[in-house]
Design a protein around this motif. Structure first.
Motif, short mmCIF file in Angstrom:
data_model
loop_
_atom_site.label_atom_id
_atom_site.label_comp_id
_atom_site.label_asym_id
_atom_site.label_seq_id
_atom_site.Cartn_x
_atom_site.Cartn_y
_atom_site.Cartn_z
N LEU A 144 0.95 -1.50 0.45
CA LEU A 144 0.29 -0.39 -0.03
C LEU A 144 1.07 1.25 0.22
N GLN A 145 2.20 1.24 0.67
CA GLN A 145 2.54 2.21 0.79
C GLN A 145 3.27 2.56 -0.14
N SER A 146 3.97 2.00 -1.84
CA SER A 146 4.51 2.02 -2.65
C SER A 146 3.20 2.14 -3.61
N ASP A 147 2.48 1.71 -4.01
CA ASP A 147 1.63 1.44 -4.87
C ASP A 147 0.10 1.66 -4.59
N PHE A 148 -0.35 2.42 -3.92
CA PHE A 148 -1.79 2.60 -2.87
C PHE A 148 -2.82 2.31 -4.50
N SER A 149 -3.20 3.17 -4.95
CA SER A 149 -4.29 2.85 -5.95
C SER A 149 -4.45 1.25 -6.43
N SER A 153 -7.55 -0.76 -4.98
CA SER A 153 -8.53 -1.65 -6.19
C SER A 153 -8.34 -2.67 -5.58
N MET A 154 -7.29 -3.39 -5.46
CA MET A 154 -7.23 -5.20 -4.90
C MET A 154 -7.88 -5.45 -4.10
N LEU A 155 -7.56 -4.92 -2.71
CA LEU A 155 -8.48 -4.94 -1.79
C LEU A 155 -9.59 -4.90 -2.43
N LEU A 156 -9.92 -3.71 -2.60
CA LEU A 156 -11.29 -3.33 -2.27
C LEU A 156 -12.33 -4.34 -3.12
N ALA A 172 -11.64 -11.71 -8.93
CA ALA A 172 -12.40 -10.47 -9.28
C ALA A 172 -11.04 -9.99 -8.48
N THR A 173 -10.28 -10.01 -7.61
CA THR A 173 -9.30 -9.24 -7.17
C THR A 173 -8.25 -9.37 -8.57
N LEU A 174 -7.92 -10.64 -9.08
CA LEU A 174 -6.90 -10.70 -10.20
C LEU A 174 -7.11 -9.72 -11.58
N ILE A 175 -8.14 -9.85 -12.03
CA ILE A 175 -9.19 -9.05 -12.91
C ILE A 175 -8.69 -7.29 -12.67
N THR A 176 -9.50 -7.12 -11.66
CA THR A 176 -9.43 -5.42 -11.54
C THR A 176 -7.64 -5.16 -11.45
N GLY A 177 -7.38 -6.03 -10.20
CA GLY A 177 -5.44 -5.76 -10.19
C GLY A 177 -4.90 -5.47 -11.62
N ALA A 178 -5.33 -6.57 -12.87
CA ALA A 178 -4.76 -6.73 -14.26
C ALA A 178 -4.94 -5.19 -15.08
N PHE A 179 -6.59 -4.49 -14.55
CA PHE A 179 -7.13 -3.67 -15.33
C PHE A 179 -6.14 -2.53 -15.05
N VAL A 180 -6.19 -2.08 -13.34
CA VAL A 180 -5.49 -1.28 -13.17
C VAL A 180 -4.21 -0.61 -13.65
N ALA A 181 -3.36 -2.00 -13.34
CA ALA A 181 -1.96 -2.02 -13.37
C ALA A 181 -1.76 -1.59 -15.35
N TRP A 182 -3.02 -2.08 -16.26
CA TRP A 182 -2.64 -1.92 -17.39
C TRP A 182 -2.44 -0.32 -17.81
N LEU A 183 -4.12 0.32 -16.88
CA LEU A 183 -4.83 1.53 -16.84
C LEU A 183 -3.04 2.39 -16.40
N HIS A 184 -2.17 1.94 -15.40
CA HIS A 184 -0.99 2.92 -15.13
C HIS A 184 -0.15 2.64 -16.27
N GLY A 185 -0.33 1.81 -17.13
CA GLY A 185 0.79 1.34 -17.94
C GLY A 185 2.19 0.62 -16.84
N ASP A 186 1.90 -0.20 -15.68
CA ASP A 186 2.31 -0.54 -15.81
C ASP A 186 2.95 -2.04 -15.88
N LEU A 315 5.38 -8.23 -15.39
CA LEU A 315 3.92 -7.83 -14.33
C LEU A 315 4.51 -7.18 -13.50
N PRO A 316 4.12 -6.60 -12.78
CA PRO A 316 4.20 -5.49 -11.96
C PRO A 316 4.49 -6.27 -10.10
N LEU A 317 5.10 -6.15 -9.92
CA LEU A 317 5.51 -7.15 -8.95
C LEU A 317 4.66 -6.82 -7.46
N SER A 318 4.25 -5.76 -7.42
CA SER A 318 2.78 -5.27 -6.09
C SER A 318 1.89 -6.25 -6.51
#
Length: 390
Positions: A144-149, A153-156, A172-186, A315-318
């Protein structure tokens, strides 16, 4: 009786188990091979051989016993090799692999490991498992400290789905995290090139100094920090499989593959816990399907061993750490309950948990072994005192 299709949750659990296994330790294996003097092509061949060995062993053992038996390379062993092979040749490293795997096979043939596992109290085995998994659970929140959003989003997503449709919380966690990481360009996929690299035979060279200084500690680290927690994981999940046949099969397979870079094939603990949890399947008798899926994914990963490092970089490590931590929350809670439910064994179990979770390494052996040893001493002393007062 017709075969029923595997539910998506079991396929996902198998995929996540393989993803976590590679993401958590593939870099360590590359480092160990590099220290031994392996070229990039040879290292890619090692990854191919390791993936195929884990896929074959996971599928064979899971289908044979119809329980979720996952195998893995020894991450503690790879870490030990990365720090101990400096100055050794690649041929001497292969000699160490053959020596250690032969000792593991001998443990299976003689039944020594099975006898040791029978005397381990169930509460201590569960406490050791909880201690092993603790740092993975913590990673679900420390990021949460290094990659908050991304992490929020994955926790929610996990929390909402856990409340409304628990079976699909990790999906749901996997899909949400992958989508957010893609939006961030990670998610960086431009450098990915899928290729097949065949492993090559490396002739072993045996020296007494290397076998004693590296081979023996490597054998002990593999047995104490990988195989013992692996069996403890199965027992804590309620699966009881004879230890000796598993040791014979995994040790023998690793011995045959040693010249190709298969430095170990062990019973998995952390990745196995993902496939042995209720999230993989609500029916404990059908969770073997998640392990079988993992075996197939291991085979696919092995065929493209040369691309593993590029995949890890994409893949983003976080994302990986948060996904793994949330996937293991149920197993952590269940292990802690089993460890602490018996009041008479609670103090010894707490000691086992804390020593294991500390991550301490002594004499080249990881904290899982020392947690079980210290906890076992506490258990024996406290039980003896209670019996003396009866």
């Amino acid at each position: 009786m017709p075969l029923r299709p595997f539910p998506f949750s079991t396929l996902l659990a198998g995929f996540v188990a393989v993803l976590v296994g590679y993401a958590s330790s593939a870099a360590i294996i590359w480092q160990a091979a590099s220290v031994a003097g392996a070229s990039p092509v040879q290292i890619a061949g090692w990854m191919t051989a390791l993936g195929l060995a884990m896929g074959i062993s996971t599928l064979v053992l899971t289908l044979r016993y119809r329980v979720p038996v996952l195998t893995a390379w020894s991450t503690p062993g790879a870490a030990l090799l990365a720090t101990s092979l400096d100055g050794a040749t690649l041929n001497e490293a292969v000699g160490v692999f053959i020596f250690a795997n032969a000792l593991i096979l001998l443990c299976g043939l003689t039944g020594l490991f099975a006898r040791l596992m029978k005397i381990v109290p169930h509460s201590l085995a569960a406490a050791m498992l909880a201690g092993i998994l603790l740092r993975f659970g913590l990673q679900a929140f420390t990021n949460l400290q290094s990659d908050f959003s991304l992490c929020v989003s994955m926790l929610l997503a996990w929390l909402l789905c856990k409340a409304l449709a628990p079976r699909y919380a990790i999906i749901a966690t996997l899909i949400t995290g992958a989508f957010v990481a893609w939006l961030h360009g990670d998610v960086v996929t431009s450098a990915l090139h899928f290729s097949v690299v065949m492993p090559e035979i490396i002739a072993p060279h045996f020296t007494l100094t290397t076998l004693i200084s590296v081979g023996l500690p490597f054998f002990l680290a593999t047995m104490a920090s990988q195989n013992a927690p692996g069996f403890a994981t199965m027992q804590a999940a309620g699966y009881h499989v004879p230890a000796s046949p598993l040791m014979v099969f995994t040790g023998g397979l690793a011995l045959l593959g040693s010249v190709f870079g298969v430095y170990s094939v062990c019973i998995a603990a952390i990745t196995a816990a993902i496939c042995q949890s209720p999230d993989a399947h609500p029916d404990a008798d059908r969770r073997w399907q998640a392990a079988a899926a993992a075996g197939v994914f291991y085979l696919l990963a092995g065929l493209f061993g040369g691309s593993i490092s590029g995949l890890m970089a994409a893949l983003p490590l976080s994302w990986i750490q948060t996904l793994a931590g949330l996937a293991l929350l149920g197993t952590i809670g269940g292990s802690l309950h089993q460890a602490l439910v018996n009041e008479r064994e609670r103090d010894a179990a707490v000691v086992t948990f804390l020593v294991t979770a500390s991550g301490v390494t002594l004499l080249g052996i990881g904290s899982a072994f020392w947690g079980l040893l210290v906890g076992g001493i506490c258990f024996a002393v406290l039980s003896g005192v209670r019996r003396a007062h009866l």
